[in-house]
Scaffold this motif. Structure first.
Motif, PDB file in Angstrom:
ATOM      1  N   ASP A 214      -1.398   0.034   5.056  1.00 50.85           N
ATOM      2  CA  ASP A 214      -1.578  -0.425   3.782  1.00 50.85           C
ATOM      3  C   ASP A 214      -0.340   0.199   2.555  1.00 50.85           C
ATOM      4  O   ASP A 214      -0.087  -0.605   1.862  1.00 50.85           O
ATOM      5  CB  ASP A 214      -2.777  -0.362   3.017  1.00 50.85           C
ATOM      6  CG  ASP A 214      -3.751  -1.024   3.978  1.00 50.85           C
ATOM      7  OD1 ASP A 214      -3.619  -1.767   4.954  1.00 50.85           O
ATOM      8  OD2 ASP A 214      -5.350  -0.612   3.566  1.00 50.85           O
ATOM      9  N   MET A 215      -0.090   1.212   3.556  1.00 52.66           N
ATOM     10  CA  MET A 215       1.249   1.498   2.235  1.00 52.66           C
ATOM     11  C   MET A 215       2.306   1.410   2.181  1.00 52.66           C
ATOM     12  O   MET A 215       2.912   1.603   1.928  1.00 52.66           O
ATOM     13  CB  MET A 215       1.116   3.766   1.655  1.00 52.66           C
ATOM     14  CG  MET A 215      -0.640   4.081   0.554  1.00 52.66           C
ATOM     15  SD  MET A 215      -0.326   5.888   1.991  1.00 52.66           S
ATOM     16  CE  MET A 215      -0.074   6.539  -0.075  1.00 52.66           C
ATOM     17  N   ARG A 216       2.454   1.292   3.896  1.00 54.39           N
ATOM     18  CA  ARG A 216       3.599   1.245   4.301  1.00 54.39           C
ATOM     19  C   ARG A 216       3.817  -0.329   3.451  1.00 54.39           C
ATOM     20  O   ARG A 216       5.446  -1.058   3.479  1.00 54.39           O
ATOM     21  CB  ARG A 216       3.906   0.919   5.803  1.00 54.39           C
ATOM     22  CG  ARG A 216       4.962   2.629   6.094  1.00 54.39           C
ATOM     23  CD  ARG A 216       4.395   2.980   7.619  1.00 54.39           C
ATOM     24  NE  ARG A 216       4.596   1.354   8.543  1.00 54.39           N
ATOM     25  CZ  ARG A 216       6.182   1.964   8.952  1.00 54.39           C
ATOM     26  NH1 ARG A 216       7.334   2.658   8.762  1.00 54.39           N
ATOM     27  NH2 ARG A 216       6.259   0.948   9.819  1.00 54.39           N
ATOM     28  N   SER A 217       3.007  -1.479   3.862  1.00 52.68           N
ATOM     29  CA  SER A 217       3.360  -2.813   3.584  1.00 52.68           C
ATOM     30  C   SER A 217       2.815  -2.761   1.794  1.00 52.68           C
ATOM     31  O   SER A 217       3.508  -4.185   1.397  1.00 52.68           O
ATOM     32  CB  SER A 217       2.016  -3.366   4.338  1.00 52.68           C
ATOM     33  OG  SER A 217       0.539  -2.754   3.423  1.00 52.68           O
ATOM     34  N   GLY A 218       2.916  -2.271   1.444  1.00 49.31           N
ATOM     35  CA  GLY A 218       2.781  -2.597  -0.242  1.00 49.31           C
ATOM     36  C   GLY A 218       1.300  -2.650  -0.440  1.00 49.31           C
ATOM     37  O   GLY A 218       1.482  -2.753  -2.055  1.00 49.31           O
ATOM     38  N   LYS A 219       0.461  -2.758   0.446  1.00 49.67           N
ATOM     39  CA  LYS A 219      -1.009  -3.551  -0.535  1.00 49.67           C
ATOM     40  C   LYS A 219      -1.324  -2.300  -0.693  1.00 49.67           C
ATOM     41  O   LYS A 219      -2.173  -2.484  -1.553  1.00 49.67           O
ATOM     42  CB  LYS A 219      -1.835  -3.868   1.437  1.00 49.67           C
ATOM     43  CG  LYS A 219      -3.544  -4.645   1.073  1.00 49.67           C
ATOM     44  CD  LYS A 219      -3.999  -4.535   2.484  1.00 49.67           C
ATOM     45  CE  LYS A 219      -5.751  -4.595   2.260  1.00 49.67           C
ATOM     46  NZ  LYS A 219      -6.232  -4.942   3.199  1.00 49.67           N
ATOM     47  N   PHE A 220      -1.158  -0.900  -0.579  1.00 46.59           N
ATOM     48  CA  PHE A 220      -1.593   0.168  -1.069  1.00 46.59           C
ATOM     49  C   PHE A 220      -0.813   0.682  -1.877  1.00 46.59           C
ATOM     50  O   PHE A 220       0.667   1.084  -1.262  1.00 46.59           O
ATOM     51  CB  PHE A 220      -2.549   1.105  -0.460  1.00 46.59           C
ATOM     52  CG  PHE A 220      -2.828   2.122  -1.889  1.00 46.59           C
ATOM     53  CD1 PHE A 220      -4.569   2.288  -1.983  1.00 46.59           C
ATOM     54  CD2 PHE A 220      -2.307   3.303  -1.207  1.00 46.59           C
ATOM     55  CE1 PHE A 220      -4.824   3.528  -2.908  1.00 46.59           C
ATOM     56  CE2 PHE A 220      -2.761   3.996  -2.934  1.00 46.59           C
ATOM     57  CZ  PHE A 220      -3.649   4.507  -2.235  1.00 46.59           C
ATOM     58  N   ARG A 221      -0.788   0.888  -3.425  1.00 47.04           N
ATOM     59  CA  ARG A 221       0.564   1.788  -4.096  1.00 47.04           C
ATOM     60  C   ARG A 221      -0.100   3.042  -4.009  1.00 47.04           C
ATOM     61  O   ARG A 221      -0.242   3.458  -5.147  1.00 47.04           O
ATOM     62  CB  ARG A 221       0.741   0.623  -5.070  1.00 47.04           C
ATOM     63  CG  ARG A 221       1.211  -0.997  -4.690  1.00 47.04           C
ATOM     64  CD  ARG A 221       2.357  -1.697  -5.408  1.00 47.04           C
ATOM     65  NE  ARG A 221       1.909  -1.192  -6.681  1.00 47.04           N
ATOM     66  CZ  ARG A 221       2.466  -1.928  -7.874  1.00 47.04           C
ATOM     67  NH1 ARG A 221       3.676  -2.006  -7.599  1.00 47.04           N
ATOM     68  NH2 ARG A 221       2.569  -1.154  -8.986  1.00 47.04           N
ATOM     69  N   ASP A 222       0.902   3.611  -3.777  1.00 45.99           N
ATOM     70  CA  ASP A 222       1.210   5.608  -4.719  1.00 45.99           C
ATOM     71  C   ASP A 222       1.628   5.409  -5.399  1.00 45.99           C
ATOM     72  O   ASP A 222       1.983   4.183  -7.019  1.00 45.99           O
ATOM     73  CB  ASP A 222       1.856   5.995  -3.648  1.00 45.99           C
ATOM     74  CG  ASP A 222       1.385   7.279  -3.404  1.00 45.99           C
ATOM     75  OD1 ASP A 222       0.587   8.381  -3.844  1.00 45.99           O
ATOM     76  OD2 ASP A 222       2.001   8.564  -3.028  1.00 45.99           O
TER      77      ASP A 222
END
Ligand code: SF4
Length: 300
Positions: A214-222
């Motif tokens: 999800d972090m790689r795909s941008g679904k979850f943003r740091d």
């Protein structure tokens, strides 16, 4: 003594404790950011094997004062099994004063108030609990399997039983833009629960963890550096702990604070401001993290 079949984790402050294997893996195993025991199906060690290790440890290390039960959440064991283990430890390792372990909110749910008090009387204390957040949206993202209301209820039961614990919380767990909301909710939960220690870290997922994708795909943003600092400031400002230690010394943190609350609150906030001034040129950048611990290697 049996050898560990997989990598084994313990908190840094348990470095001098005797590590006793009583379970393998984690009974929950569904946290979206965690890869710690992904290759290890959860099992409970036969009591005879645990007993044999206790007897041998008592012979080899008779001065042991502290035992740390392994693996992911040994507090998931029934109160009767934990009682059996604690009684054997006291019988064969008479110098032991504390039996500590990792635990989860879900593990507390399976024990009555009377059972919690009994376990405390047997020296079970200093649990290390991945509470992570007091915000339901964040708990959902993390896959913790409980709500903030459930966490508050169970942690208060633990405190009422006299069992001390450290609560781990994760900055950035709700994703970019929700840091302050996450911190406010988490401060509320911690104020109600009164853990004796708060450990903080920032969100991180290793390859193989659902959150990593999800972090790689941008679904979850740091969160950005500035947001992480804002989130910690909101948490610290909102904390009303009566007598707790506070550590944001985990290598995934940006601030590196350490102190005792409530006494050190102003000093910690002032150190946080100094850190913000130090990083003023990169507040809108993201931390570059690596490894299972999410160690910050730089900024991107
Ligand atoms: S974070 Fe803790 S409770 Fe969650 S899966 Fe990993 S070991 Fe289990």
């Amino acid at each position: 003594m049996r050898e560990y079949e997989t990598i084994t984790y313990r908190p840094p402050y348990e470095a001098r404790s005797f590590l006793l294997q009583v379970t393998r893996g984690c009974s929950h195993g569904k946290c979206t950011f965690c890869t710690m025991y992904r290759g290890t199906p959860f099992t409970t060690d036969p009591f005879e094997d645990v007993l044999a290790d206790i007897i041998e440890a008592g012979r080899l290390y008779p001065d042991t004062k502290r035992v740390f039960l392994e693996h992911g959440d040994p507090f998931c064991l029934s109160a009767d099994r934990l009682t059996e283990i604690a009684e054997a430890i006291h019988r064969y390792m008479p110098a032991v004063q504390t039996i500590a372990m990792y635990a989860s909110v879900k593990n507390i749910q399976t024990k009555t108030d009377a059972e919690l008090k009994r376990l405390r009387a047997l020296g079970i204390n200093d649990l290390n609990i991945g509470v992570e957040s007091g915000l339901d949206e964040a708990l959902e993202i993390l896959g913790k399997g409980y709500t903030a209301v459930q966490a508050e209820y169970e942690l208060k039961r633990l405190t009422d039983a006299g069992i001390e614990y450290g609560a781990n919380v994760i900055f950035g767990a709700a994703g970019r833009g929700l840091g302050k909301k996450n911190a406010e909710a988490t401060a509320g939960l911690l104020n109600a629960a009164q853990p004796n220690t708060v450990f903080t870290g920032t969100i991180h997922a290793s390859p193989g963890a659902p959150l990593y994708e999800d972090m790689r795909s941008g679904k979850f943003r740091d969160s950005t550096i500035g947001e992480y600092l804002d989130e910690e400031e909101t948490l610290l400002s909102g904390l009303e702990l009566k007598n707790s230690r506070y550590y944001s010394t985990h290598p995934s943190n940006i601030s590196g604070l350490k102190g005792r609350l409530p006494g050190d609150k102003e000093r910690l906030l002032s150190e946080l401001s100094a850190r913000r001034a130090e990083l003023s040129g990169i507040l809108d950048r993201l931390p570059a993290k690596k490894g299972e611990e999410g160690i910050i290697l730089g900024y991107v």
